[in-house]
Structure formats: structure tokens, C-alpha cells
Design an enzyme around this catalytic site. Sequence first.
Site, PDB file in Angstrom:
ATOM      1  N   SER A 181     -37.774  30.509  18.730  1.00 32.96           N
ATOM      2  CA  SER A 181     -37.812  29.142  18.191  1.00 32.96           C
ATOM      3  C   SER A 181     -38.541  28.250  19.184  1.00 32.96           C
ATOM      4  O   SER A 181     -38.554  28.551  20.392  1.00 32.96           O
ATOM      5  CB  SER A 181     -36.378  28.618  18.019  1.00 32.96           C
ATOM      6  OG  SER A 181     -36.372  27.221  17.785  1.00 32.96           O
ATOM      7  N   TYR A 203     -27.895  27.462  21.317  1.00 33.86           N
ATOM      8  CA  TYR A 203     -29.063  27.989  20.593  1.00 33.86           C
ATOM      9  C   TYR A 203     -30.260  28.139  21.543  1.00 33.86           C
ATOM     10  O   TYR A 203     -30.972  29.144  21.515  1.00 33.86           O
ATOM     11  CB  TYR A 203     -29.381  27.019  19.456  1.00 33.86           C
ATOM     12  CG  TYR A 203     -30.401  27.468  18.441  1.00 33.86           C
ATOM     13  CD1 TYR A 203     -30.049  28.328  17.404  1.00 33.86           C
ATOM     14  CD2 TYR A 203     -31.717  27.008  18.495  1.00 33.86           C
ATOM     15  CE1 TYR A 203     -30.978  28.721  16.459  1.00 33.86           C
ATOM     16  CE2 TYR A 203     -32.652  27.388  17.556  1.00 33.86           C
ATOM     17  CZ  TYR A 203     -32.274  28.238  16.532  1.00 33.86           C
ATOM     18  OH  TYR A 203     -33.211  28.617  15.588  1.00 33.86           O
ATOM     19  N   LYS A 263     -32.197  31.611  22.389  1.00 33.79           N
ATOM     20  CA  LYS A 263     -33.621  31.815  22.077  1.00 33.79           C
ATOM     21  C   LYS A 263     -34.427  32.044  23.365  1.00 33.79           C
ATOM     22  O   LYS A 263     -35.405  32.789  23.356  1.00 33.79           O
ATOM     23  CB  LYS A 263     -34.172  30.634  21.272  1.00 33.79           C
ATOM     24  CG  LYS A 263     -33.533  30.477  19.875  1.00 33.79           C
ATOM     25  CD  LYS A 263     -33.698  31.712  19.008  1.00 33.79           C
ATOM     26  CE  LYS A 263     -33.214  31.483  17.580  1.00 33.79           C
ATOM     27  NZ  LYS A 263     -33.252  32.701  16.746  1.00 33.79           N
TER      28      LYS A 263
HETATM   29  P1  NAP Z   1     -30.877  30.707   7.317  1.00 32.15           P
HETATM   30  O1  NAP Z   1     -31.536  30.043   6.175  1.00 32.15           O
HETATM   31  O2  NAP Z   1     -29.553  30.154   7.774  1.00 32.15           O
HETATM   32  O3  NAP Z   1     -30.733  32.286   7.002  1.00 32.15           O
HETATM   33  C1  NAP Z   1     -30.182  33.136   7.967  1.00 32.15           C
HETATM   34  C2  NAP Z   1     -29.547  34.318   7.286  1.00 32.15           C
HETATM   35  O4  NAP Z   1     -28.908  35.128   8.303  1.00 32.15           O
HETATM   36  C3  NAP Z   1     -28.438  33.900   6.313  1.00 32.15           C
HETATM   37  O5  NAP Z   1     -28.504  34.650   5.122  1.00 32.15           O
HETATM   38  C4  NAP Z   1     -27.168  34.201   7.111  1.00 32.15           C
HETATM   39  O6  NAP Z   1     -26.032  34.457   6.300  1.00 32.15           O
HETATM   40  C5  NAP Z   1     -27.601  35.444   7.862  1.00 32.15           C
HETATM   41  N1  NAP Z   1     -26.714  35.730   8.983  1.00 32.15           N
HETATM   42  C6  NAP Z   1     -25.977  34.844   9.715  1.00 32.15           C
HETATM   43  N2  NAP Z   1     -25.233  35.500  10.619  1.00 32.15           N
HETATM   44  C7  NAP Z   1     -25.484  36.829  10.457  1.00 32.15           C
HETATM   45  C8  NAP Z   1     -24.994  37.998  11.076  1.00 32.15           C
HETATM   46  N3  NAP Z   1     -24.055  37.948  12.048  1.00 32.15           N
HETATM   47  N4  NAP Z   1     -25.467  39.204  10.677  1.00 32.15           N
HETATM   48  C9  NAP Z   1     -26.379  39.282   9.679  1.00 32.15           C
HETATM   49  N5  NAP Z   1     -26.867  38.202   9.030  1.00 32.15           N
HETATM   50  C10 NAP Z   1     -26.428  36.980   9.422  1.00 32.15           C
HETATM   51  O7  NAP Z   1     -31.833  30.685   8.603  1.00 32.15           O
HETATM   52  P2  NAP Z   1     -33.440  30.543   8.683  1.00 32.15           P
HETATM   53  O8  NAP Z   1     -33.760  29.092   8.782  1.00 32.15           O
HETATM   54  O9  NAP Z   1     -34.091  31.376   7.633  1.00 32.15           O
HETATM   55  O10 NAP Z   1     -33.683  31.170  10.124  1.00 32.15           O
HETATM   56  C11 NAP Z   1     -33.995  32.545  10.317  1.00 32.15           C
HETATM   57  C12 NAP Z   1     -34.267  32.792  11.804  1.00 32.15           C
HETATM   58  O11 NAP Z   1     -35.336  31.941  12.233  1.00 32.15           O
HETATM   59  C13 NAP Z   1     -33.080  32.469  12.716  1.00 32.15           C
HETATM   60  O12 NAP Z   1     -33.019  33.374  13.787  1.00 32.15           O
HETATM   61  C14 NAP Z   1     -33.401  31.087  13.232  1.00 32.15           C
HETATM   62  O13 NAP Z   1     -32.780  30.808  14.468  1.00 32.15           O
HETATM   63  C15 NAP Z   1     -34.917  31.155  13.335  1.00 32.15           C
HETATM   64  N6  NAP Z   1     -35.547  29.839  13.286  1.00 32.15           N
HETATM   65  C16 NAP Z   1     -35.428  29.022  12.198  1.00 32.15           C
HETATM   66  C17 NAP Z   1     -36.031  27.765  12.204  1.00 32.15           C
HETATM   67  C18 NAP Z   1     -35.931  26.803  11.062  1.00 32.15           C
HETATM   68  O14 NAP Z   1     -36.398  25.663  11.227  1.00 32.15           O
HETATM   69  N7  NAP Z   1     -35.400  27.175   9.912  1.00 32.15           N
HETATM   70  C19 NAP Z   1     -36.745  27.353  13.347  1.00 32.15           C
HETATM   71  C20 NAP Z   1     -36.838  28.214  14.433  1.00 32.15           C
HETATM   72  C21 NAP Z   1     -36.238  29.456  14.392  1.00 32.15           C
HETATM   73  P3  NAP Z   1     -25.075  33.174   5.944  1.00 32.15           P
HETATM   74  O15 NAP Z   1     -25.875  32.345   5.015  1.00 32.15           O
HETATM   75  O16 NAP Z   1     -23.883  33.784   5.312  1.00 32.15           O
HETATM   76  O17 NAP Z   1     -24.783  32.508   7.272  1.00 32.15           O
END
Ligand code: NAP
Length: 246
Positions: A141, A154, A158
Site C-alpha cells: 500500500s 496497517y 505493509k
Molecule cells: P476488501 O474490499 O475489504 O476485500 C478484502 C477481502 O479479504 C474481503 O473479502 C475480506 O473478507 C477478505 N479477508 C479479510 N480477512 C481475511 C482472512 N483472514 N483470510 C482470507 N480473506 C480475508 O479490501 P480491498 O480494498 O479489495 O483490499 C485488498 C488488498 O489491497 C488488501 O491487502 C489491502 O490492504 C490492499 N490495499 C487496498 C487499498 C484500497 O484503497 N482499497 C489500498 C492499498 C492497499 P471480509 O469481507 O469478510 O472481511
Amino acid sequence: MRLKDKVAIITGAGRGIGEVTAKKFAAEGAKVTVADVNEDAVNKTVAEIRETGGEALGLLVDVTNREDVDRLIDETVKNFGRIDILINNAGITQDAQLIKMTEEQWDNVINVNLKGVFNVAQAAARVMKEQQSGVILNASSVVGIFGNFGQTNYAAAKWGVNGMTKTWAKELGKYGIRVNAIAPGFIATPMTEKMPDKILNMMKEKSLLKKLGSPEDIANGYVFLASDEARYITGTILSIDGGTVL
Ligand code: NAP
């Protein structure tokens, strides 16, 4: 097709960036294991991939649980014969300023975003070493580069992901395994939906392109880094953030 017949595991593929990446990988010809803690989300992603003629296996997996992780690896190899690509995408946020952060908030985020990445990478790397090939891609991130107000846990996770990415690139290169990370900026997903509008607007302003990214922007990066087009790229952290400078 850029990933024809490649076998990919994507964690957290029930929704958000993982879901869109799983669909894109299937459209590019990959056989995808969709792993997530949310059963309905897993079933939906798998059904949508199959509806479009893609191949997918759905598994209920908590990346913090070593037994779940072993089952993820075993079932993928049993069904698809090998593991070419792992995307360590599962992640959570539990924000609070340093002074107010609870031990539980710290532990939860470190367990999923740092230890979970270690758990799945270690298990997959053992298979990839046997194969003498593979690609591991980690979700970092911008927060792992610049830090962020209210995200001690977080940011620590990261930052750790960046360190593990470079360490594994050094350890696993000799086995034909490439390891890279993507550092997304602020992307419109269920994770960021829960942030206040004021913060999201601030993030848009900070991006040089004056908008949030979409999950497709990140999925495109994963396809490139997983494909043979990136065959000489390892140990890198690719920012996909619209030029966000925090
Ligand atoms: P998201 O929409 O919250 O989706 C994450 C998925 O991971 C959800 O389906 C969640 O299930 C699942 N999850 C949570 N805990 C888990 C576990 N212990 N084992 C297996 N699956 C699990 O997140 P996203 O925004 O797509 O982000 C995806 C990745 O990109 C993450 O690592 C995040 O830190 C990174 N990221 C995101 C952003 C952003 O702006 N969105 C920016 C930088 C980095 P639940 O829904 O049940 O929790």
C-alpha cells in the site's frame, strides 16, 4: 490470453480488488483458486467466473489459520496440478491513532496483513521450489511507503510486506520464483467505502490524477507482473496510485 493455463491462488478474492483480479485472471486463461473468509462472496465470485466460461475453485480460507492454508495449497494442487501464481491480497483495516489503538486492533491487523502473507507464501513457495518456477505477488500500500494518520498497525504490516517481498526475491530467485508487490493508492472498494467522505475527497486531491483508483487498475498490474511479460522483474514494489504523494 496472457495467463493461459497458469494456476493462480488469490486470497481475499471474495470482493474488492481480489474479486476483480480473480475475474481478470480467469478471463486471461488462468485457473483460479478463490480463497476468502466470506463464504457467500467466494461462491459469488466462483459462479461469475464459471458463467463466463472460466475455471475456478472456491475455498473458505482464513489466512491466519495454518490448517486452512495447508488445505488451500493441497486442494489447489489436487484440482489443478500445480501453483504458478500466488496473490497475497487478503487484508483488513482497524484504524485508531497510536494513543487509542487497542492491543486487539494491533494483533488483528498484524495477523491478517503480515502473518497471513507469510503463512500462504511459505506454503506456496515450497510447491514452487519443487516446480522450479512461480510468481508471488503481495498486496502492499502507499501506506507502507509514506505511513498514514490513524494506521499504525496497517503501516507496520505493509512495511513488513515490503521487507518480506525483497527478502523472498533474494531467497527464491535461484529457484525460478519471482516475488513482487503492488502498492495501491486509494482504490474504490468495500475497504475504503467505510472511510468518511472528507478523507476520500482529501485522497482524491492528493492524487496527481485527482481521482481514486479502481480495482481494475490494480488487477491490470497483477496480470502484468504475473505474466511472462514481467519475467525479468523481481523484488520490486510497483506503485499504482495515480501519483499520490502523502
Ligand atoms: P476488501 O474490499 O475489504 O476485500 C478484502 C477481502 O479479504 C474481503 O473479502 C475480506 O473478507 C477478505 N479477508 C479479510 N480477512 C481475511 C482472512 N483472514 N483470510 C482470507 N480473506 C480475508 O479490501 P480491498 O480494498 O479489495 O483490499 C485488498 C488488498 O489491497 C488488501 O491487502 C489491502 O490492504 C490492499 N490495499 C487496498 C487499498 C484500497 O484503497 N482499497 C489500498 C492499498 C492497499 P471480509 O469481507 O469478510 O472481511
